[in-house]
Design a protein around this motif. Sequence first.
Motif, short mmCIF file in Angstrom:
data_model
loop_
_atom_site.label_atom_id
_atom_site.label_comp_id
_atom_site.label_asym_id
_atom_site.label_seq_id
_atom_site.Cartn_x
_atom_site.Cartn_y
_atom_site.Cartn_z
N ASP A 140 0.70 -1.20 0.05
CA ASP A 140 0.02 0.03 -0.04
C ASP A 140 0.94 1.14 0.23
OD1 ASP A 140 -2.49 0.91 0.11
OD2 ASP A 140 -2.40 1.74 2.09
N TYR A 141 1.89 1.22 0.81
CA TYR A 141 2.83 2.33 0.93
C TYR A 141 3.62 2.55 -0.61
CZ TYR A 141 7.36 5.03 1.76
OH TYR A 141 8.20 5.98 1.75
N LEU A 142 3.75 1.50 -1.14
CA LEU A 142 4.69 1.55 -2.61
C LEU A 142 3.37 2.11 -3.49
CD1 LEU A 142 6.84 -1.35 -2.58
CD2 LEU A 142 7.52 0.75 -2.00
N VAL A 143 2.24 1.78 -3.54
CA VAL A 143 1.46 2.14 -4.38
C VAL A 143 1.06 3.57 -4.29
CG1 VAL A 143 -1.15 2.12 -4.82
CG2 VAL A 143 0.15 0.07 -4.70
N PHE A 144 1.12 4.07 -3.08
CA PHE A 144 1.06 5.36 -2.57
C PHE A 144 1.99 6.28 -3.21
CE2 PHE A 144 2.14 9.06 0.32
CZ PHE A 144 1.07 9.61 0.39
N LEU A 145 3.57 5.78 -3.13
CA LEU A 145 4.50 6.42 -3.70
C LEU A 145 4.12 6.60 -5.26
CD1 LEU A 145 7.67 5.00 -2.03
CD2 LEU A 145 6.41 7.24 -1.59
N GLU A 146 3.92 5.32 -6.00
CA GLU A 146 3.68 5.36 -7.40
C GLU A 146 2.66 6.73 -7.60
OE1 GLU A 146 4.70 1.21 -8.92
OE2 GLU A 146 2.67 1.37 -8.39
#
Length: 401
Positions: A140-146
């Motif tokens: 979820d954090y990595l998707v937020f960064l993207e």
Amino acid sequence: MDMTVTGIGSVVVAELRAAGYMESTIGNYEKSIRALTQLADGRGGKYTPALGAEFAAMTISPRTGRFSVQRRFDYGRLVRVFNSYVTTGRVELACCTRGGGGPRPVSREFVRLVGAWEADMADRALASATRDAYGRVARDYLVFLEAGGIRRLRDADGASVLSYLNSLTATWKTSSLFWVVSNFRPFLKFTGRSDLVDALGLAGLKRSHRIVPALPDEAQRLIVQACATPAIPARDAAITLLAVTTGLRACDIISLLRDDIDWRARTASLVQQKTHNPLTVPLTDLVVDRLAEYVLDQRPDSPDEHLFVRSVAPHTRLADHATVHRVITTVFRRAGVADVLGSTRLLRHNAATRLLRASVPLPTIAAVLGHARPKSTDLYLSVDVVRLLDCVLDVPAGARP
């Protein structure tokens, strides 16, 4: 081997019926097969994984023009089954939960990072529920960064961690965000980014120790009484009674094997999923009776060695904590206990509290609950109101108004 959509579809439907699936479920599969057949008709009718991927991506309902969760689930499920047949020659009917574990990143570096993180957790033999929780928040954090245009972890900074946590406040209670932080920290440590780990501390989120009350005496009486009647299926009664009388965690109830039950000694022996410590708990006569009824008369014929299996096909082990929660909640409702949340956490606290009220020493309670550290049991002292009142000091006479 017939690799057309209709050919594979007939094999799948036959396997579903042989496995004991309900006709309503088979009907849903047949509906999806018809839709896939229409897509394949203009392409020779042959099934390929590429065709399956295109079919699974058809998540917009033509009726509403909006994204359909049901369509994504039905089409994705069928494609997984078809792909298993193409790859192995067998129809794999393993269960898949809805939602697929949340969104996943798509950038090459983040996909590799997620794979490495999941492999590391597997190598360390973390419990399945722990891997799910750690993996979900990391993705979820990595998707937020993207979503913010960041495709490489080296371009992220501590502010991105705080922004991510702040984005969750719309859907999470502030008191619950501590659990996000707890599940997030191991992943950030894995990346080697100490600055991101330090940013978690700047969020200032503290763990709240809510006092979980015990079941009212009348509620427990109604629940046990209901579990003793045929109105409650033997499996559901046994699961609920195990939680009520032993305080076992949901993950341990799910992981119980048939061989873990010693029918003569009336005990259950297991290795706890959370602590990996061995534990043996005594079973009451009622628990043993309902367990025996389930195993001998009501348990579906299944090669799965787990004690509790799904009541509908495929007859495999229970999926997750939510399954146990639904079982207990249903039993509570049928027992007429509608104003109490049916969770194993509540029942674990309830078991500990009742042992404490019965003057059972704390080390013994810790042993029964399988605590890795005896101090973990100290939390239950907070619910023993009678004994807490004994600790209250009298106000000196001179200090009274």
